[in-house]
Write an enzyme that holds these catalytic residues in place. Structure first.
Site: not given
Length: 639
Positions: A162-164
């Site tokens: 879950n990236e930025p």
């Protein structure tokens, strides 16, 4: 410590944090909690639903769970697992596959039913993957959710993948990986260009549904992002900050990963201090930076308004404190890294005697010496010290394949010009070229190719050391066995590396040893090389009299620099010396322009080195000290 004091000390922290002495102890504690959940469920004849993670962080947790299974009878027959993520696309048998990772590091060693293992499928077509994600999510929900989810944290603040930009209610889905995440994975894939652009990951919302969430982090490399996750504002820019919203989360850290938390980094802001010189020096330098003043211009008001009233009251007046710390920092500066002959050395970082010292500079890779302390290296040689350099590894993984062909082509042409028979060499060249044409990412090179790559770096190292002023018999190539062995083995013995290092130390009998203390090296080679040196010195201390006069200095610079309050010896460089250092680095032509594994810093190594040493010089100047072109910094290590 009373509960009230603990609450005050941790008041900047927005979620529970447990800190252990080291990752081994922390991992055993996490494994014990997981084992406890499994056993409670067994007593109820229920399934334990575990959310698992991959990467380096949970490795020792899995090792401890395997031990509990084999030695203490912990059964996994009632366990159902769901892994956080998988690269997409990804074949399960690929070296980088999380399917393979989980089987090699856990599932193949316990009695879990293979039917109960769930890992995102990286082989699906784009048309199939969305439905798979929905069913993955549904299966977790149908089982009542996860009993526990363990997490690592990426330097972008990602949990799972879950990236930025990820939403707090996101579910299992396909995501695009952040460039920093791909750069961090580059070594495993043989270059960033081979790292998949996408991945399948559980969502933040999926993770939130777990009844317990344990996020683990080890090492100083994770300290900056841990501070943001624990103390920062909730933001999609750092997805781990969403965990602040959960009542079921705990961060489990080793001391290094916790180092940037306020209670450790600037403890005077949250509690009364026992002020020793080390803490005073750190605090005063921090205050000077915070209010952007030289040390000698700090006022009582500055102290009182920035959490340091206790220091001002107990040890003031503050001007006396300022003078004491200013002098201490000033005394770190020396143009004589080998000690200044016939001078008072009571306020100097190095001894004056003997006037001509035997020096042994260890370089983990064949260019760390000139990149990190090239100016000091040259200065020591110029001052007439008996300087040796030891290149601990061949560095053969960090050479481009086309350089190999270029050098072998040269050898063929040179041999032909000398009237030599180059038939065998041409056959070897054809074999190499054919190998490169079919080479897969991260595939181990042929032995002959490894040898050529090692020779390329050896030649460059010789050129750099000669330029620094060393005779050839003072240039040592150790080629420590662990470097190539670690490419094939997960568990590596370092005993022969230690014995080889002991032999070289006994041969040189140095008064000074310089070793890389830059443990931010993303491949871990610097830390391994330091551990080998440290163990060798400790063993020799018991039998060798000369060890009592041997000082160990740590250098940094290839990846990051020491903090100003840590520095014990600062060697200033003139513009001409900066130029000489740059030319020594330029001898390493295979690392010029673009290194094979540059880490997360895209600058060339010589630019990094100059920028960092100039920044150290600026920091000294901003504290009110003399203005230098650049400064190389060192910390003495007591063994």
């Amino acid at each position: 410590m009373s509960r009230l004091n603990l609450l005050e000390e941790t008041r900047f922290e927005k979620l529970p944090v447990s800190i252990f002495a080291d990752k081994e102890t922390a991992s055993k504690a996490v494994a014990a909690r997981i084992a406890g959940i499994i056993r409670v469920k067994q007593e109820k004849s229920e399934h334990a639903i575990l959310g698992l993670a991959t990467g380096v962080t949970p490795l020792q947790v899995y090792a401890e769970l395997i031990r509990l299974h084999k030695e203490e009878g912990l059964s996994f027959k009632n366990v159902i697992t769901f892994n956080l993520d998988e690269y997409y696309p990804m074949q399960p048998g690929a070296e980088q596959s999380y399917v393979r990772f989980m089987h090699e590091n856990l599932f193949d060693h316990i009695d879990i039913d293979p039917v109960n293992v769930n890992i995102p499928n990286g082989t699906l077509s784009p048309e199939e993957v969305n439905e798979f994600c929905l069913q993955y999510e549904k299966k977790i929900s149908d089982l009542g959710g996860l009993d526990v989810q363990i997490l690592g944290i990426g330097r972008t603040g990602h949990i799972g993948f879950n990236e930025p930009g990820s939403a707090p209610n996101s579910g299992t889905r396909v995501v695009t990986l952040h460039d920093l995440t791909r750069r961090d994975a580059a070594h495993d894939f043989g270059g960033k260009e081979n790292v998949p652009v996408k991945a399948i990951t559980m969502g933040v919302g999926t993770i939130f549904k777990a009844r317990e969430i344990i996020l683990m982090a080890w090492s100083g490399k994770k300290a900056p992002i841990i501070r943001k996750a624990v103390e920062g504002e909730i933001s999609s820019d750092v997805p781990a900050t969403y965990l602040q919203l959960s009542n079921n989360v705990e961060f489990v850290l080793d001391q290094d990963a916790a180092a940037d938390l306020t209670r450790f980094n600037t403890p005077w802001l949250v509690k009364d201090m026992v002020w020793d010189e080390k803490n005073i020096r750190k605090a005063v330098i921090w205050l000077a930076k915070a209010v952007n003043k030289p040390i000698l211009k700090l006022t009582e008001e500055d102290y009182n308004n920035n959490g340091m009233a206790q220091l001002a009251t107990e040890q003031g007046p503050v001007y006396d404190i300022n003078i004491r710390i200013f002098n201490a920092v000033q005394h770190t500066i020396t143009g004589w890294p080998g000690g200044k002959p016939n001078a008072d050395d009571s306020q100097r970082p190095e001894r004056r005697d003997p006037a001509k010292k035997r020096v042994l500079l260890f370089s983990p890779h064949p260019d760390d010496d000139v990149i990190s302390m090239g100016g000091t290296f040259i200065r020591l040689a110029d001052h007439g010290h008996d300087v040796h350099v030891a290149y601990q590894t061949s560095g053969n993984t960090a050479v481009w394949d086309d350089d190999v062909l270029r050098f072998v082509e040269f050898a063929i042409d040179f041999g032909a010009a000398q009237g030599q028979d180059t038939t065998d060499l041409k056959a070897l060249y054809a074999e190499m070229k054919a190998f490169f044409d079919e080479k897969t990412p991260n595939q181990e090179d042929l032995k002959e190719i490894q040898r050529v790559k090692g020779l390329i770096r050896k030649g460059e190292a010789i050129a750099g050391a000669r330029y620094a002023g060393l005779p050839d018999d003072h240039i040592h190539f150790m080629d420590l066995p662990f470097y190539d062995r670690a490419k094939k083995q997960k568990k590596v013995s370092y005993e022969d590396d230690i014995l080889q290092t002991m032999e070289l130390l006994k041969e040189v009998k140095p008064h000074q040893v310089y070793a890389a203390g830059d443990f931010a090296d993303p491949h871990g080679t610097h830390k391994i090389c330091f551990n080998i040196i440290h163990e060798a010195l400790k063993r020799l201390k018991a039998t060798e009299d000369w060890i009592a006069d041997c000082w160990l200095w740590l250098y940094r610079g290839a990846w990051h620099e020491f903090e100003i309050h840590e520095i014990e010896m600062a060697v200033p460089l003139s513009p001409q010396e900066v130029e000489r250092k740059r030319m020594a680095i330029f001898k390493h032509q295979s690392q010029k322009d673009r290194a094979v594994f540059p880490g997360d810093d895209s600058r060339e190594f010589w630019i990094r080195a100059e920028d960092r040493t100039k920044e150290t010089a600026r920091a000294y100047n901003q504290l009110g000290l003399a203005e230098y072109e650049a400064i190389e910094a060192f910390v003495r290590f007591h063994y």
